[in-house]
Design an enzyme around this catalytic site. Structure first.
Site, short mmCIF file in Angstrom:
data_model
loop_
_atom_site.label_atom_id
_atom_site.label_comp_id
_atom_site.label_asym_id
_atom_site.label_seq_id
_atom_site.Cartn_x
_atom_site.Cartn_y
_atom_site.Cartn_z
N GLU A 41 1.61 -0.52 -4.81
CA GLU A 41 0.94 0.66 -5.26
C GLU A 41 1.65 1.96 -5.44
O GLU A 41 2.13 2.44 -4.36
CB GLU A 41 -0.26 0.93 -4.09
CG GLU A 41 -1.21 1.97 -4.65
CD GLU A 41 -2.07 2.53 -3.51
OE1 GLU A 41 -3.04 3.29 -3.91
OE2 GLU A 41 -1.54 2.63 -2.46
N ASP A 52 0.72 -1.26 0.04
CA ASP A 52 -0.08 0.03 -0.03
C ASP A 52 0.95 1.20 0.03
O ASP A 52 1.87 1.23 0.70
CB ASP A 52 -0.85 0.07 1.22
CG ASP A 52 -1.92 1.09 1.35
OD1 ASP A 52 -2.84 0.90 0.48
OD2 ASP A 52 -1.64 2.15 2.10
C1 GLC Z 1 -4.05 3.18 -0.46
C2 GLC Z 1 -5.22 2.55 -0.47
C3 GLC Z 1 -6.39 3.31 0.12
C4 GLC Z 1 -6.05 3.80 1.47
C5 GLC Z 1 -4.99 4.57 1.41
C6 GLC Z 1 -4.20 4.88 3.03
O1 GLC Z 1 -4.10 4.39 -1.25
O2 GLC Z 1 -5.62 1.87 -1.76
O3 GLC Z 1 -7.52 2.62 0.00
O4 GLC Z 1 -7.26 5.03 2.03
O5 GLC Z 1 -3.57 3.74 0.79
O6 GLC Z 1 -3.88 3.57 3.22
#
Ligand code: GLC
Ligand code: CA
Length: 582
Positions: free
Chosen positions: A259, A205
């Protein structure tokens, strides 16, 4: 058990389960592991190869589970650790790999580390695990800098002794200090915890945000600064080299999937070097509008950046953070340039769904891995009319509703007509945690199952073909010469994908036998906003890739039928000119 000998992460079709909204086994209106376990056969029949679970850990749910109290426990709303272990084993028995979501940038403010830090003194080792600082102003009454939370409002919250702590997201998500070696050790241990339980991959994440410039400098918010004080710092790479060593210490293939939201493809690709993450989500593609020239550029840019580091591309249309693409593609401006989430009453849902069907054939034909966000295989639109008092997303609340937030893409799935929640929960259950629109009655999975023209059946057909077409696994793509508004390319010797984004029907190559199409075809034409996969004749030896020409419709035989389960391989005329050098 699934044999884990190949680089599965290079080409897998991966389905994202958002556990809260997938299926509710115990009737409290919240999805859970029991619900997932009861639907594994659905996932197997869909033809996906791996499932990524959004966080299922113990959490106060200030950000729907992305605020983690304990990575080694399952939240009781979802189930137990024993159940998660069973689920992993069962998924493997179905031939489905499992990816769990790990959140390194922050933990929950209820995490033992943060409770200890809050109670400890300024300057203590407990506080050094986070970013505690004195405030500015005479009494320290102003936050240490002007950084803003991505969820709205200041990125700092004050504790009773007067210090402030940093949270790039909600105040309930304090940022960790990755310069502290305990943080590194702990996360590497968490990775081992889940790898030891058989998980095949980790979704990382907010992967590009972990490291911060310790000077915490202010910056001009109107331009993206270079360097940025907390996005894409070089120190991040060191973190993932450590993680890769953990993954590589297992004899079979464990993948790290980042991500990574970065505008610069070269900076993005650095996360995918051989000793770092295996793959990362392609947000450039997700954000691209329904526009052939723009998509062509995006696809080429993606492939070029990945080739450089020998990493596989990924293709993503939706996830739990963005407006569902049926709705995005039905808007007058289809790109996310108009705002990744927006209030816009003008949506042509049928058009959006038609384009989404074509887009599915595009993404599944491109080289690399493909991600499917739960409900996308049902053609679900964004739910845009959730009443304010039912909304849950901190983005909505922290921006006082200026940003609609992400609830609209997280609405519980419609499975069948058996209960009021369209089969999401059993009969007599609590109402679903977010309201489902009545229009979803007709979109339920069971109804789509028996309709050969449904989005679900299209996904199944395409995924089944994708799994058996060896060209779609290993062969590079070559663009065909085609009108500007048409995306046409080959994979291997005899597979062609063609997507018509123009407003007019376009001629199909005259030797093509239809494997699957996103709409019915007739008269040898590909209608607007339609995609097709074709079996085309082998290229003439010596043909120049990228110079093959799509033939005009004149004197070609009508293409056979369209959306069918599995391939319909009509005979290919032996003397067809398509495939020859253009
Ligand atoms: C990422 C996740 C999102 C979350 C954020 C903070 O972007 O995909 O859903 O709110 O991180 O953890
Ligand atoms: Ca439940």
């Amino acid at each position: 058990m699934t044999p884990r000998t190949t680089d599965w992460w290079r080409h897998a079709a991966i389905y994202q389960v958002y556990p809260r909204s997938f299926a509710d086994g115990n009737g409290d209106g919240i999805g859970d592991l029991a619900g997932v376990r009861s639907r594994l056969d659905y996932l197997r029949r869909l033809g996906i190869e791996a499932v990524w679970f959004s966080p299922w850990y113990l959490s106060p749910m200030a950000d729907a589970g992305y605020d983690v109290t304990d990575f080694r426990q399952i939240d009781p709303r979802f189930g137990t650790l024993a159940e998660a272990e069973k689920l992993i084993d069962e998924a493997h028995q179905y031939g489905i790999r499992v990816i769990v979501d790990i959140v390194p940038n922050h933990v929950s403010d209820e995490h033992a580390w943060f409770t200890a830090a809050r109670n400890a003194a300024p300057g203590s080792p407990e506080r050094d695990l986070f970013w505690f600082r004195d405030g500015r102003g005479e009494q320290g009454e102003l936050p240490p800098n002007e950084w803003q939370s991505i969820f709205g409002g200041p990125a700092w919250t004050r504790v009773p002794d007067g210090q402030w702590y940093l949270h790039l997201f909600a105040p309930e998500q304090p940022d960790l200090n990755w310069r502290n070696p305990l943080v590194r050790d702990e996360y590497e241990d968490v990775l081992r915890f889940w790898f030891d339980r058989g998980v095949d991959g980790i979704r990382v994440d907010s992967a590009a945000m972990c490291s911060k410039d310790p000077a915490l400098p202010d910056y001009d918010h109107t331009v993206f600064p270079d360097p940025h004080p907390y996005v894409d710092l070089d120190e991040n790479h060191d973190i993932y080299r450590g993680w890769r060593a953990v993954a590589d210490s297992y004899p079979d293939q464990r993948a790290l999937i980042g991500e990574v939201w970065l505008a610069d493809p070269a900076r993005f690709a650095r996360y995918l070097r051989a000793d770092e993450l295996h793959t990362a989500f392609n947000f450039d593609f997700l954000g691209c509008g329904w526009d052939a020239p723009a998509l062509r550029v995006c696809i080429d840019r993606t492939l070029a950046a990945h080739t450089e580091v020998e990493a596989p591309s990924t293709w993503v249309l939706s996830n739990h953070d963005v407006t569902r693409h049926v709705t995005r593609y039905g808007r007058p401006d289809t790109s996310t340039a108009a705002g990744i989430r927006q209030y816009n009453p003008v949506v042509d849902e049928d058009l959006g769904r038609r384009r989404a069907r074509a887009a599915a054939l595009l993404t599944m034909a491109l080289p690399g891995a493909v991600y499917i966000y739960q409900g996308e295989e049902l053609g679900l639109p964004e739910v845009e009319d959730i009443p304010a008092d039912r909304r849950d997303d901190p983005i909505y609340h922290r921006t006082q509703g200026r940003d609609p937030g992400r609830d609209g893409c997280r609405v519980p799935l419609p499975w069948d007509e058996s209960t009021e929640s369209y089969g999401f929960s059993p009969a007599g259950a609590e109402r679903p945690w977010l309201p489902q629109p009545t229009s979803w009655a007709r979109l339920n999975a069971a109804a789509q199952e028996s309709d050969p023209t449904s989005v679900l059946r299209l996904y199944r057909s395409a995924l089944a073909l994708r799994a058996t077409e060896s060209a779609l696994r290993d062969s590079p793509m070559n663009w065909l010469d085609a009108p500007e508004e048409v995306l046409a390319f080959t994979r291997g010797d005899d597979f062609t994908c063609m997507i018509n984004l123009s407003g007019a029907a376009m001629p199909l190559p005259r030797d093509g036998a239809v494997l699957v199409s996103s709409q019915p075809l007739s008269d040898g034409l590909l209608p607007p906003d339609t995609g097709v996969w074709l079996r085309t004749v082998r290229a003439v030896p010596g043909a120049v890739p990228g110079r093959r020409v799509l033939m005009p419709a004149a004197d070609r035989a009508p293409a056979p039928g369209n959306v069918g389960e599995g391939a319909r391989r009509a005979a290919v005329p032996a003397n067809s000119p398509v495939g020859g050098a253009g």
